[in-house]
Design a protein around this motif. Structure first.
Motif, mmCIF file in Angstrom:
data_model
loop_
_atom_site.group_PDB
_atom_site.id
_atom_site.type_symbol
_atom_site.label_atom_id
_atom_site.label_comp_id
_atom_site.label_asym_id
_atom_site.label_seq_id
_atom_site.Cartn_x
_atom_site.Cartn_y
_atom_site.Cartn_z
ATOM 1 N N LYS A 1 0.802 -1.196 -0.037
ATOM 2 C CA LYS A 1 0.009 -0.072 0.013
ATOM 3 C C LYS A 1 0.815 1.197 0.179
ATOM 4 O O LYS A 1 0.362 2.290 -0.155
ATOM 5 N N GLY A 2 2.208 1.057 0.140
ATOM 6 C CA GLY A 2 3.055 2.234 -0.001
ATOM 7 C C GLY A 2 2.686 3.439 1.399
ATOM 8 O O GLY A 2 3.021 4.430 0.997
ATOM 9 N N LEU A 3 2.542 2.389 2.496
ATOM 10 C CA LEU A 3 2.226 3.208 3.725
ATOM 11 C C LEU A 3 3.676 3.554 4.471
ATOM 12 O O LEU A 3 4.346 2.882 4.638
ATOM 13 N N HIS A 4 3.443 4.700 5.437
ATOM 14 C CA HIS A 4 4.755 5.222 6.140
ATOM 15 C C HIS A 4 4.362 3.999 7.430
ATOM 16 O O HIS A 4 3.215 4.014 7.553
ATOM 17 N N PRO A 5 5.338 3.966 8.273
ATOM 18 C CA PRO A 5 5.039 2.826 9.337
ATOM 19 C C PRO A 5 4.274 3.767 10.342
ATOM 20 O O PRO A 5 3.368 3.103 11.089
ATOM 21 N N GLY A 6 4.211 5.048 10.417
ATOM 22 C CA GLY A 6 3.397 5.738 11.433
ATOM 23 C C GLY A 6 2.197 5.722 11.018
ATOM 24 O O GLY A 6 1.305 5.777 11.925
ATOM 25 N N GLN A 7 1.845 5.544 9.747
ATOM 26 C CA GLN A 7 0.440 5.401 9.469
ATOM 27 C C GLN A 7 -0.127 4.211 9.785
ATOM 28 O O GLN A 7 -1.291 4.239 10.247
ATOM 29 N N LEU A 8 0.666 3.195 9.700
ATOM 30 C CA LEU A 8 0.281 1.709 10.274
ATOM 31 C C LEU A 8 0.029 1.665 11.703
ATOM 32 O O LEU A 8 -0.950 1.290 12.224
ATOM 33 N N LYS A 9 0.960 2.510 12.377
ATOM 34 C CA LYS A 9 0.961 2.619 14.060
ATOM 35 C C LYS A 9 -0.473 3.416 14.485
ATOM 36 O O LYS A 9 -1.280 2.999 15.374
ATOM 37 N N ASP A 10 -0.795 4.655 13.506
ATOM 38 C CA ASP A 10 -1.888 5.388 14.031
ATOM 39 C C ASP A 10 -3.189 4.732 13.548
ATOM 40 O O ASP A 10 -4.154 4.884 14.408
ATOM 41 N N GLY A 11 -3.215 3.943 12.372
ATOM 42 C CA GLY A 11 -4.309 3.170 12.270
ATOM 43 C C GLY A 11 -4.909 2.241 13.195
ATOM 44 O O GLY A 11 -5.894 1.713 13.301
ATOM 45 N N VAL A 12 -3.947 1.662 14.178
ATOM 46 C CA VAL A 12 -4.554 0.815 15.305
ATOM 47 C C VAL A 12 -4.532 1.171 16.672
ATOM 48 O O VAL A 12 -4.651 0.665 17.634
ATOM 49 N N THR A 13 -4.032 2.488 16.876
ATOM 50 C CA THR A 13 -4.195 3.475 17.916
ATOM 51 C C THR A 13 -5.124 4.200 18.326
ATOM 52 O O THR A 13 -5.174 5.415 18.048
ATOM 53 N N SER A 14 -6.309 3.651 19.005
ATOM 54 C CA SER A 14 -7.534 4.497 18.946
ATOM 55 C C SER A 14 -7.298 5.155 20.372
ATOM 56 O O SER A 14 -6.738 4.667 21.406
ATOM 57 N N PRO A 15 -7.806 6.314 20.368
ATOM 58 C CA PRO A 15 -7.716 7.159 21.679
ATOM 59 C C PRO A 15 -8.353 6.521 22.945
ATOM 60 O O PRO A 15 -9.218 5.698 23.171
ATOM 61 N N ALA A 16 -7.347 6.529 24.007
ATOM 62 C CA ALA A 16 -7.493 5.813 25.164
ATOM 63 C C ALA A 16 -7.710 4.259 25.017
ATOM 64 O O ALA A 16 -8.345 3.511 25.893
ATOM 65 N N GLY A 17 -7.420 3.775 24.078
ATOM 66 C CA GLY A 17 -7.549 2.282 23.715
ATOM 67 C C GLY A 17 -6.274 1.464 24.266
ATOM 68 O O GLY A 17 -5.252 1.736 24.964
ATOM 69 N N ALA A 18 -6.558 0.160 23.983
ATOM 70 C CA ALA A 18 -5.349 -0.926 24.565
ATOM 71 C C ALA A 18 -3.901 -0.799 23.643
ATOM 72 O O ALA A 18 -3.045 -0.656 24.388
ATOM 73 N N THR A 19 -4.130 -0.622 22.523
ATOM 74 C CA THR A 19 -2.696 -0.477 21.546
ATOM 75 C C THR A 19 -1.867 0.673 22.200
ATOM 76 O O THR A 19 -0.776 0.525 22.156
ATOM 77 N N ILE A 20 -2.563 1.844 22.369
ATOM 78 C CA ILE A 20 -1.603 3.010 22.524
ATOM 79 C C ILE A 20 -1.029 2.846 23.898
ATOM 80 O O ILE A 20 -0.199 3.517 24.494
ATOM 81 N N GLU A 21 -1.603 2.030 25.140
ATOM 82 C CA GLU A 21 -0.902 1.825 26.121
ATOM 83 C C GLU A 21 0.396 0.821 25.894
ATOM 84 O O GLU A 21 1.414 1.205 26.584
ATOM 85 N N GLY A 22 0.326 0.067 24.905
ATOM 86 C CA GLY A 22 1.418 -0.782 24.679
ATOM 87 C C GLY A 22 2.570 0.248 23.913
ATOM 88 O O GLY A 22 3.979 0.196 24.353
ATOM 89 N N VAL A 23 2.061 1.037 23.080
ATOM 90 C CA VAL A 23 2.998 1.968 22.288
ATOM 91 C C VAL A 23 3.948 2.838 23.522
ATOM 92 O O VAL A 23 4.902 3.110 23.207
ATOM 93 N N MET A 24 3.111 3.382 24.327
ATOM 94 C CA MET A 24 3.597 4.367 25.573
ATOM 95 C C MET A 24 4.520 3.318 26.225
ATOM 96 O O MET A 24 5.776 4.083 26.524
ATOM 97 N N VAL A 25 4.476 2.244 26.393
ATOM 98 C CA VAL A 25 5.413 1.532 27.253
ATOM 99 C C VAL A 25 6.774 1.514 26.365
ATOM 100 O O VAL A 25 7.955 1.375 26.864
ATOM 101 N N LEU A 26 6.476 1.091 25.031
ATOM 102 C CA LEU A 26 7.667 0.983 24.158
ATOM 103 C C LEU A 26 8.394 2.371 23.917
ATOM 104 O O LEU A 26 9.730 2.350 24.073
ATOM 105 N N ARG B 1 12.601 2.761 19.615
ATOM 106 C CA ARG B 1 12.872 3.316 18.173
ATOM 107 C C ARG B 1 14.445 3.669 18.315
ATOM 108 O O ARG B 1 15.475 3.281 17.323
ATOM 109 N N TYR B 2 15.078 4.060 19.470
ATOM 110 C CA TYR B 2 16.297 4.676 19.583
ATOM 111 C C TYR B 2 17.055 3.346 19.639
ATOM 112 O O TYR B 2 18.355 2.947 18.927
ATOM 113 N N ALA B 3 16.660 2.511 20.224
ATOM 114 C CA ALA B 3 17.320 0.962 20.504
ATOM 115 C C ALA B 3 17.474 0.249 19.213
ATOM 116 O O ALA B 3 18.532 -0.201 18.854
ATOM 117 N N PHE B 4 16.469 0.488 18.254
ATOM 118 C CA PHE B 4 16.659 -0.207 17.036
ATOM 119 C C PHE B 4 17.634 0.495 16.154
ATOM 120 O O PHE B 4 18.394 -0.056 15.392
#
Length: 251
Positions: free
Chosen positions: A203-228, A234-237
């Motif tokens: 689809k030619g998507l930027h990685p940020g678009q993929l992340k934003d597509g599954v991080t609903s406000p106050a949802g479960a995924t954003i909790e995991g994103v904040m932990v990472l 990203r700095y470690a990678f």
């Protein structure tokens, strides 16, 4: 085509299996007996006698020794070096032919989903390039790059399978801690990672678009994103790539 392969580690064996499946005549030089059905020898010079193109798939520190061994037999064959960190300039000093190509494959070539970057060491015609790329197309994507980028390729495509595998291990450990059977978790995590990569590229998507597509406000995924984010994921990678490139330049 008559293809010689010297060295039958992971990469050499992957190319061997690919070429065998495609019906090429194969001649292998290896210090140990391997479970293969075609010509093999411990005398690398014997491989040269039978080959139109010769793949050097040994460890970098063995390349000079192999070149010394095969040099008296080389008569116009194309030599393809798979050794990270061994420059075209060094290879040209070792080999009695100008027809040298550097390639850097990664382990997914074993399932036809790999990346092979290559840099010609001589003035290859467009026809020669097309023929070479056609020879390797069954391994995955074949991309010509400037030699200055090959050390980066060593990290970006060669090492990332290890880094991604470590990430999958972490995901699965977490799923296991939450009660899922490990075998099922590995299968699901691997499919999720592979599907995400396919979605990004197709689809030619930027990685940020993929992340934003599954991080609903106050949802479960954003909790995991904040932990990472709190752990500078990203700095470690980024540092894993930088340090791998630095090491690759000094092999």
């Amino acid at each position: 085509m008559n293809i010689g392969i010297i060295g039958l580690g992971n990469m050499g064996r992957a190319l061997y299996d690919l070429f065998l499946e495609e019906g090429h005549e194969l001649f292998v030089g290896c210090p140990h007996e391997k479970d293969i059905a075609t010509f093999q020898t411990r005398d690398n010079a014997d491989v040269v006698d039978h080959s139109d193109i010769l793949f050097i798939a040994t460890k970098p520190y063995k390349v000079e020794e192999v070149m010394e061994e095969i040099s008296p037999k080389v008569e116009g064959q194309i030599i393809v070096s798979m050794a990270a960190g061994v420059s075209l300039k060094r290879l040209q000093k070792m080999a009695p032919t100008e027809k040298i190509i550097r390639i850097l494959p990664n382990t997914p070539i074993a399932v036809g989903r790999g990346v092979i970057a290559y840099t010609p060491g001589y003035d290859m015609s467009e026809e020669e390039k097309a023929s070479f790329e056609d020879l390797l197309k069954g391994a995955g994507e074949i991309i010509e790059v400037d030699e200055k980028d090959l050390d980066i390729v060593t990290a970006l495509t060669g090492a990332t399978p290890a880094f991604v595998a470590m990430a999958i291990e972490g995901f699965v450990d977490g799923a296991c801690a939450c009660g899922m059977k490990r075998e099922l978790a590995y299968a699901m995590a691997a499919k999720a990672v592979a599907g995400t990569c396919d979605l990004m590229t197709e689809k030619g998507l930027h990685p940020g678009q993929l992340k934003d597509g599954v991080t609903s406000p106050a949802g479960a995924t954003i909790e995991g994103v904040m932990v990472l984010e709190s752990m500078a994921m990203r700095y470690a990678f980024a540092q894993s790539i930088i340090k791998t490139v630095e090491k690759g330049k000094n092999l």
